[in-house]
Structure formats: structure tokens, C-alpha cells
Design a protein around this motif. Structure first.
Motif, PDB file in Angstrom:
ATOM      1  N   UNK A   1       0.828  -1.212   0.000  1.00 23.54           N
ATOM      2  CA  UNK A   1       0.000   0.000   0.000  1.00 23.54           C
ATOM      3  C   UNK A   1       0.858   1.255   0.000  1.00 23.54           C
ATOM      4  N   UNK A   2       2.021   1.196   0.654  1.00 27.62           N
ATOM      5  CA  UNK A   2       2.922   2.339   0.638  1.00 27.62           C
ATOM      6  C   UNK A   2       3.471   2.564  -0.771  1.00 27.62           C
ATOM      7  N   UNK A   3       3.843   1.485  -1.447  1.00 33.61           N
ATOM      8  CA  UNK A   3       4.335   1.600  -2.826  1.00 33.61           C
ATOM      9  C   UNK A   3       3.230   2.104  -3.754  1.00 33.61           C
ATOM     10  N   UNK A   4       2.011   1.615  -3.547  1.00 31.45           N
ATOM     11  CA  UNK A   4       0.874   2.082  -4.356  1.00 31.45           C
ATOM     12  C   UNK A   4       0.627   3.569  -4.127  1.00 31.45           C
ATOM     13  N   UNK A   5       0.705   3.994  -2.850  1.00 30.80           N
ATOM     14  CA  UNK A   5       0.513   5.412  -2.538  1.00 30.80           C
ATOM     15  C   UNK A   5       1.592   6.262  -3.208  1.00 30.80           C
ATOM     16  N   UNK A   6       2.840   5.744  -3.238  1.00 29.32           N
ATOM     17  CA  UNK A   6       3.920   6.471  -3.886  1.00 29.32           C
ATOM     18  C   UNK A   6       3.678   6.660  -5.374  1.00 29.32           C
ATOM     19  N   UNK A   7       3.182   5.600  -6.031  1.00 23.93           N
ATOM     20  CA  UNK A   7       2.885   5.702  -7.473  1.00 23.93           C
ATOM     21  C   UNK A   7       1.760   6.707  -7.718  1.00 23.93           C
ATOM     22  N   UNK A   8       0.708   6.637  -6.901  1.00 21.95           N
ATOM     23  CA  UNK A   8      -0.419   7.564  -7.073  1.00 21.95           C
ATOM     24  C   UNK A   8       0.022   9.007  -6.842  1.00 21.95           C
TER      25      UNK A   8
END
Length: 515
Positions: free
Chosen positions: A164-171
Motif C-alpha cells: 500500500x505504501x508503494x501504491x501510494x507512492x505511485x499515485x
């Protein structure tokens, strides 16, 4: 030769010594972390970062209050503007950075993540934020903004073990790039007209030899051409780019997702420092180069503020995930702060009171947000992104000091007396009434009433005993408060935030003279 000599004479490096000190310290910390022995270091990187930033904050305050270092002047050929308001915001960012390092020190130990890069990026982002609020030129503004953005792109995705942290970074990267594109497109439109006014039918004489991206020149151009289509388009695109950064509707779509996935200290950093920088930049623009378009901007900002207040509060009411709820409540707070921006425009030429109300609100928001996110940082959950109301049941009984800090933070965000958030909202309502912003004032009051629902729902879980269960098969719930470690510095900082919120709710200290 004379031109270059005049240019160099304006490069007064001593005026940006806090930013230079932060950048230098960030490089030193990274070097120490790279070359030190990993087995049982004498002093941790986090401790070094905290001690340095605390010393820098104290020295900056001493410099500002005792030595009267502040000058109202432009340096670096008009790229930067130093003044009392900028110094207040520099103090704000130094305090915020120190608290992020305190939260980060605890968080990184719990997650067993590397500390060097974290504190390095935090301090570089803070230096960028401090330069951003002193910007007096669109090139400086854009470079400082992108420096901060690049640091945040990495920090949001810092917990590499969390999907979820990586997903948040991409977003955040995607939406950050979009906001930067809008901002840059708006700057280009202004530059195109300002560089050659006659070619675009702009009515301005005497532009030769002036910087078409300087705030002063653009202010004169916009004042002389308030109805020019390209100039209006450029102004709207720039404000849209800033609206992304502050999380104002309809550009708030990234906020709950990024808050949800970010590491807890970075969520606090985004909620406080990033938002405050965006508002101060907007304040400088609408009361500086964009002042000539006030009649065009007032209804636009009024619509955005009202939409932001209602969307943030109504969406937060539906959330059970606390990080997403806090993200959406932050959207609502962005709407309240936009009302202060509008009030400062109404008092053009005499906007100091509205500006100091904005500053007071931002400082109170800092105290409350770090208190809330600080307590959430030490909750031991299997998935740190899934903070639910049920995880905080009866916290005040299990750990009274944690319950006290969390309730004081939530109470201040909600605007409940005797916490300082109540005074901040009262001052905001007062200044909106004086500025005759009656529609925005009504929206703000309704929004505060709506926010009571979700803030009080969380406070009820913390302070009241859960109802006894009569089920034979009672489901075992995860208890994140079983093994709360003893934390001297962390506990002191959290209690100081809570007590400060109560004290400022009763006595406003140096801010009181400005009101």
C-alpha cells in the motif's frame, strides 16, 4: 561586467543560512549512515537528526527574536523575498521537521527501516519548503516546489515492505506530475504574454528590461489587463496546480489514498508542512501578482472553498479507516483555510489580521495533527494502514497519557473548547464575517457541525468503556496497545503538544497582539 557585479551583490547567502544548514546536515547524515559500522552504533542517526534540528530551531528563534535578523528585502536578483511572514513560516517548517524526525525515529525502529535516507530526505524537503515560501519569482517557485515533490515521492513509498505504501507512492507521483504540469502550463502562458505584451494585445508599456517571470512585473501586467483571456487562463491553471498540493476540491482525489498508504510520520508531514506551504504560496500570489484579478478570483475561490468544506466533511463521515478519515477531514480544513485566503483579499492593503489568523490556524493544526499521528505511530498493528475505530476502544483506561494526547488532538481538530482549535475556528469565523463572506461563513459553520459526527465517534471509542459482549464465541480482536514501550523523548513531545493545545486555547500569547 557591471550587470554581473550587481547580480552578485544581491546574492546574500547569509539570508538563507537555515536552509543551507539543513541541506549540509542532510548530506552529512547520509555520509555518516553510509560509512559507519552497522553493529551497535554509539549514537543513532535519528538522535543526531533530532538534536541538530532542535538546535537549529532554537538558534533560528534566537536570531529572529533577539537579533532582529529579519529584513523586508529582496535577494538573489529578486528571486527571494525575506520578511516577517516568511520567517514565521520558516519557524513553522523547522518545528514540523523536528516533529517528523521524532515520529520517524520511533517508526523506523518499529519497522526496522533505514534511518539515514529518511532523515536526509525530510531535511531536504524542509529546506525546499522554506525556500518555496520566500519565492518572489516563478522559476524559483517551480524549482523549490519540484525539489520538495521529489523528496515526497520517495518518502511516501518509503516502507518498501508495504504494497500500500508503494501504491501510494505511485499515485502521488502521477497526481504530483499532473499538478506540476498544470502549474507549469499556467506559468508558460503568463510568460508568453509578459515577454511580449504587444504581440498578445496586452496593454502594458515599459516592460523592456524587466523580468517577465518576476512577481512585481507580472502584478503590474495583470492589474493593467484583468480581462485578458490568456492571462486569466494562466492564473487559473496556476491556482489549479496549487489546489492539488493543498488537497482542495475538485483536486483532492489523491488525498485519502496517499494518506492511507504513507508511513505515519510522512502522513503527518504531508498533512501539515505540504499543506501549509501551498497555502502560504497561494496567499503570496493572490495578495501579490494576482491582486489585480481579485474580482475574477473571489467567486472562483469561494466556490472551491465551499465545495471543499462540504465534500471533505461529508466524505469523512462515511469512513471507518482512520487514516482515510483524517485525509478527508484535512480536505475540509483546506476549505476553512481558503476562507482565510479570501478574507485577506477583501482586506487588500490591510490584510495583516487575516494573515495572522491564517498563521495561528496553521500552528494549531500542526499541534493537533502531530498529537494525533504521534499516538497512531506507536500502535502495533499487523498492517499499519488499517487503523479502525475499534482499535482505540478504551485507550484512555489502558494508557491514560496516550488517551489524553489523542483526545486533545482530536478535540482541537474538531474545534471543541478549551482546546486551541476552538479559538482558531472562532477567529476564522470572525474574520470571514468582517470580510462579508457570508456564504462561505455559513458553509464553514455547517461543515464544523458535520465534523462533530466523525470526530466525536472516535473520541467515544477512546474514552468510554466498550459494551460487554454476551456472545459465547467472542471474536478475539487485535490489541495494538499491549506492549507500548517506554519512550522518554517521544512521550515528552506528545504531552507538550497536548498541553500547548490547551494553553493556547486559553491564552494566545504573542498571536493575541496580532488579532
Amino acid at each position: 561586467m557591471e550587470h554581473y557585479l550587481n547580480f552578485s551583490n544581491t546574492n546574500i547567502w547569509s539570508e538563507i543560512w537555515p536552509e543551507l544548514a539543513l541541506a549540509l546536515a542532510a548530506i552529512v547524515l547520509l555520509g555518516i549512515d553510509l560509512f559507519r559500522k552497522s553493529d551497535k552504533p554509539i549514537v543513532s542517526i535519528g538522535s543526531l537528526a533530532i538534536v541538530f534540528q532542535a538546535g537549529l530551531l532554537i538558534f533560528h528563534l534566537f536570531d529572529y527574536l533577539a537579533w532582529h535578523h529579519t529584513f523586508d528585502r529582496e535577494t538573489f536578483s529578486g528571486m527571494l523575498h525575506q520578511g516577517i511572514q516568511g520567517d514565521v513560516m520558516r519557524t513553522f517548517f523547522l518545528l514540523s521537521s523536528l516533529l517528523v524526525s521524532v515520529l520517524g525515529h520511533q517508526y523506523l525502529k518499529n519497522k526496522k527501516l533505514r534511518a539515514g535516507e529518511f532523515h536526509h530526505l525530510t531535511m531536504l524537503a524542509t529546506a525546499g519548503l522554506m525556500l518555496l515560501v520566500q519565492s518572489n519569482h516563478f522559476i524559483m517557485l517551480f524549482v523549490a516546489l519540484e525539489t520538495v515533490a521529489v523528496c515526497f515521492y520517495t518518502l511516501v513509498a518509503y516502507n518498501r515492505e508495504s504494497a500500500k505504501s508503494l501504491e501510494a507512492g505511485i499515485k502521488y507521483l502521477i497526481f504530483g506530475a499532473l499538478s506540476s504540469s498544470l502549474l507549469l502550463f499556467g506559468i508558460v502562458l503568463l510568460y508568453g504574454v509578459a515577454g511580449n505584451p504587444e504581440a498578445w494585445g496586452a496593454n502594458y508599456i515599459g516592460y523592456e528590461g524587466q523580468d517577465p517571470l518576476g512577481f512585481q512585473y507580472l502584478g503590474n501586467l495583470l492589474e493593467a489587463n484583468p480581462d485578458h483571456l490568456l492571462l486569466r487562463a494562466g492564473v487559473v491553471l496556476i491556482i489549479a496546480g496549487i489546489a492539488f498540493k493543498i488537497g482542495a476540491a475538485p483536486f483532492q482525489i489523491w488525498v485519502p489514498d496517499v494518506y492511507h498508504g504513507s508511513p505515519m510520520p510522512i502522513t503527518a508531514f504531508l498533512a501539515v508542512s505540504s499543506k501549509a506551504a501551498g497555502f502560504f504560496v497561494l496567499l503570496n500570489l493572490v495578495n501579490g501578482p494576482f491582486l489585480g484579478m481579485s474580482e475574477f478570483l473571489m467567486p472562483l475561490l469561494g466556490f472551491v472553498a465551499t465545495f471543499t468544506i462540504f465534500f471533505g466533511n461529508l466524505a469523512a463521515c462515511t469512513q471507518r479507516n482512520i487514516k482515510r478519515m483524517l485525509g478527508l477531514s484535512g480536505v475540509a480544513h483546506a476549505g476553512y483555510l481558503l476562507v482565510a485566503i479570501m478574507a485577506s483579499m477583501q482586506f487588500a492593503g490591510d490584510s495583516d489580521r487575516a494573515v495572522w489568523v491564517l498563521f495561528f490556524y496553521l500552528f494549531i493544526y500542526l499541534l493537533a495533527s502531530f498529537a494525533v499521528f504521534g499516538v497512531m505511530t506507536i500502535a502495533r498493528l499487523n498492517d499499519e494502514t488499517e487503523h479502525e475505530f475499534s482499535h482505540y476502544e478504551d485507550l484512555a483506561k489502558k494508557h491514560p497519557w496516550l488517551g489524553f494526547v489523542l483526545v486533545s488532538g482530536i478535540g482541537s481538530l474538531a474545534g471543541i473548547p478549551p482546546f486551541a482549535g476552538f479559538v482558531a475556528k472562532l477567529l476564522l469565523i470572525s474574520i470571514a464575517y468582517e470580510a462579508q463572506l457570508y456564504f462561505s461563513l455559513a458553509a464553514m459553520v455547517i461543515g464544523v457541525v458535520i465534523s462533530i459526527f466523525y470526530y466525536f465517534g472516535w473520541m467515544r471509542e477512546i474514552t468510554f468503556h466498550p459494551k460487554p459482549s454476551f456472545s459465547d464465541e467472542e471474536e478475539e480482536k487485535e490489541d495494538p496497545w499491549l506492549n507500548v514501550p517506554r519512550m522518554g523523548l517521544f512521550k515528552f513531545c506528545m504531552l507538550a503538544l497536548a498541553v500547548s493545545s490547551i494553553v493556547l486555547g486559553i491564552w494566545q500569547g504573542p498571536f493575541g497582539d496580532a488579532f
